[in-house]
Design an enzyme around this catalytic site. Structure first.
Site, PDB file in Angstrom:
ATOM      1  N   HIS A  97     -13.657   6.581   4.405  1.00  7.02           N
ATOM      2  CA  HIS A  97     -13.645   7.567   5.640  1.00  7.02           C
ATOM      3  C   HIS A  97     -14.744   6.896   6.668  1.00  7.02           C
ATOM      4  O   HIS A  97     -15.751   6.288   6.113  1.00  7.02           O
ATOM      5  CB  HIS A  97     -14.174   9.070   5.136  1.00  7.02           C
ATOM      6  CG  HIS A  97     -13.104   9.521   4.916  1.00  7.02           C
ATOM      7  ND1 HIS A  97     -13.091  10.675   3.700  1.00  7.02           N
ATOM      8  CD2 HIS A  97     -11.813   9.796   5.197  1.00  7.02           C
ATOM      9  CE1 HIS A  97     -11.852  11.266   3.551  1.00  7.02           C
ATOM     10  NE2 HIS A  97     -10.995  10.701   4.317  1.00  7.02           N
ATOM     11  N   GLU A 147      -3.929   7.993   6.836  1.00  8.19           N
ATOM     12  CA  GLU A 147      -3.547   7.861   5.735  1.00  8.19           C
ATOM     13  C   GLU A 147      -3.409   6.249   5.392  1.00  8.19           C
ATOM     14  O   GLU A 147      -3.517   5.980   4.343  1.00  8.19           O
ATOM     15  CB  GLU A 147      -2.491   8.794   5.209  1.00  8.19           C
ATOM     16  CG  GLU A 147      -2.693  10.203   4.957  1.00  8.19           C
ATOM     17  CD  GLU A 147      -3.980  10.736   4.102  1.00  8.19           C
ATOM     18  OE1 GLU A 147      -4.192   9.868   3.302  1.00  8.19           O
ATOM     19  OE2 GLU A 147      -4.678  11.596   4.741  1.00  8.19           O
TER      20      GLU A 147
HETATM   21 ZN   LIG Z   1      -8.992  10.809   4.483  1.00  4.50          ZN
END
Ligand SMILES: [Zn+2]
Ligand SMILES: [Zn+2]
Length: 302
Positions: free
Chosen positions: A230, A221
């Site tokens: 990502h 995070e």
């Molecule tokens: Zn994520």
């Protein structure tokens, strides 16, 4: 007059800080690109996703190191150089120990000071931001309420990132069952939950597992909060996870591309960073992770 002088001095400080951050040989782009190439052979490429895995449901383009640093990412800069953890809910003593150790790891991982804020009780969450999951019956809290209504108004002036840690399950809105965590890529706020990480009070092994899971979500995070997308290339802690087994499959480390983003953004020396991460892993019984960090150091020093 003094007021204008202060503004000019502050501006000079900011420019100087930015220049130091982005011209330091440690985070020199060419140097980091050569480090990425040295580390590549140690990392496993992502295979075809299973039917329930993240990439089977979310078509994401990924983000190379070059794409990242050219995107004007949110990074620790100027006086914004502290990661704040905001406990949300009533933590047990053992859960608090998890928070302390996670803070220690985050500090090593991102080369930043980490401070834990005073607890906020769950009673601040109104009914409109809570629900019972229609099938599982478990109570869940709406992530957008935590990000927008709790964290944003309290964002400390020196926060590089302000992340809430809660004992409750989280859900991000319609169409979702739950999330392990969620963070803004541009607003320095995020949240993650310990709820699905097992009971750390059960045994030594379950404590270690809970710690590992909590740390993985925390560094993931925070990566988003420093504008990292990502990862779709390697087995990497920045990969998206749709379910527990997939999250457990992810390693504690970042792939070379994502690692270079961290070193560039936080002005970290890759070898020193791997060294202090290996020390943490040795101290807390994460032997595979320790070996991996040691192998990475050996590659960079060869
Ligand atoms: Zn994520
Ligand atoms: Zn990655």
């Amino acid at each position: 007059m003094w007021k204008y002088l202060k503004i000019v001095l502050a501006l000079c400080g900011f420019i100087l800080n930015t220049m130091i951050l982005h011209t330091n040989p440690i985070n020199d782009v060419t140097n980091l690109i050569s480090i990425i190439e040295k580390l590549r052979p140690l990392h496993k490429k992502l295979g075809k996703p299973g039917p329930h895995d993240w990439l089977a449901h979310h078509h994401e383009p990924g983000q190379t190191f070059q794409e990242y640093y050219k995107s004007n990412p949110m990074t620790p800069r100027g006086k914004r150089c502290v990661i704040y953890i905001q406990p949300l809910g009533e933590f047990t003593q053992v859960q608090r120990r998890i928070v302390v150790l996670t803070s220690d790891f985050m500090s090593r991982f991102y080369n930043l000071q980490v401070k834990v804020q005073k607890d906020i009780p769950l009673s601040v969450i109104p009914n409109k931001a809570r629900r019972r999951h229609p099938e599982w019956g478990v109570e869940q809290i709406l992530t957008s309420y935590i990000l927008n209504d709790i964290l944003k108004p309290k964002l400390p002036a020196d926060a590089a990132a302000y992340i809430a840690l809660t004992i409750s399950d989280l859900w991000p809105g319609r169409g979702w069952n739950f999330v392990f965590g969620q963070a803004s890529l541009r607003e320095r706020v995020g949240v993650w939950s310990i709820y699905r990480n097992g009971n750390p009070a059960e045994s030594e092994n379950s404590f270690r597992l809970c710690l590992l899971r909590t740390i993985k979500t925390a560094v993931h995070e925070i990566g988003h909060m420093f504008s990292m997308s990502h990862c779709v290339k390697y087995e990497c802690c920045m990969c998206g996870s749709n379910h527990r087994e997939e999250a457990d499959r992810r390693p504690l480390w970042f792939c070379p591309e994502c690692m270079a983003k961290v070193c560039w953004a936080t002005c970290s020396d890759p070898v020193d960073r791997y060294q202090i991460l290996a020390e943490f892993c040795e101290e807390h019984g994460f032997n595979n992770e320790k070996e991996f960090y040691k192998k990475s150091i050996a590659k960079l020093e060869s």
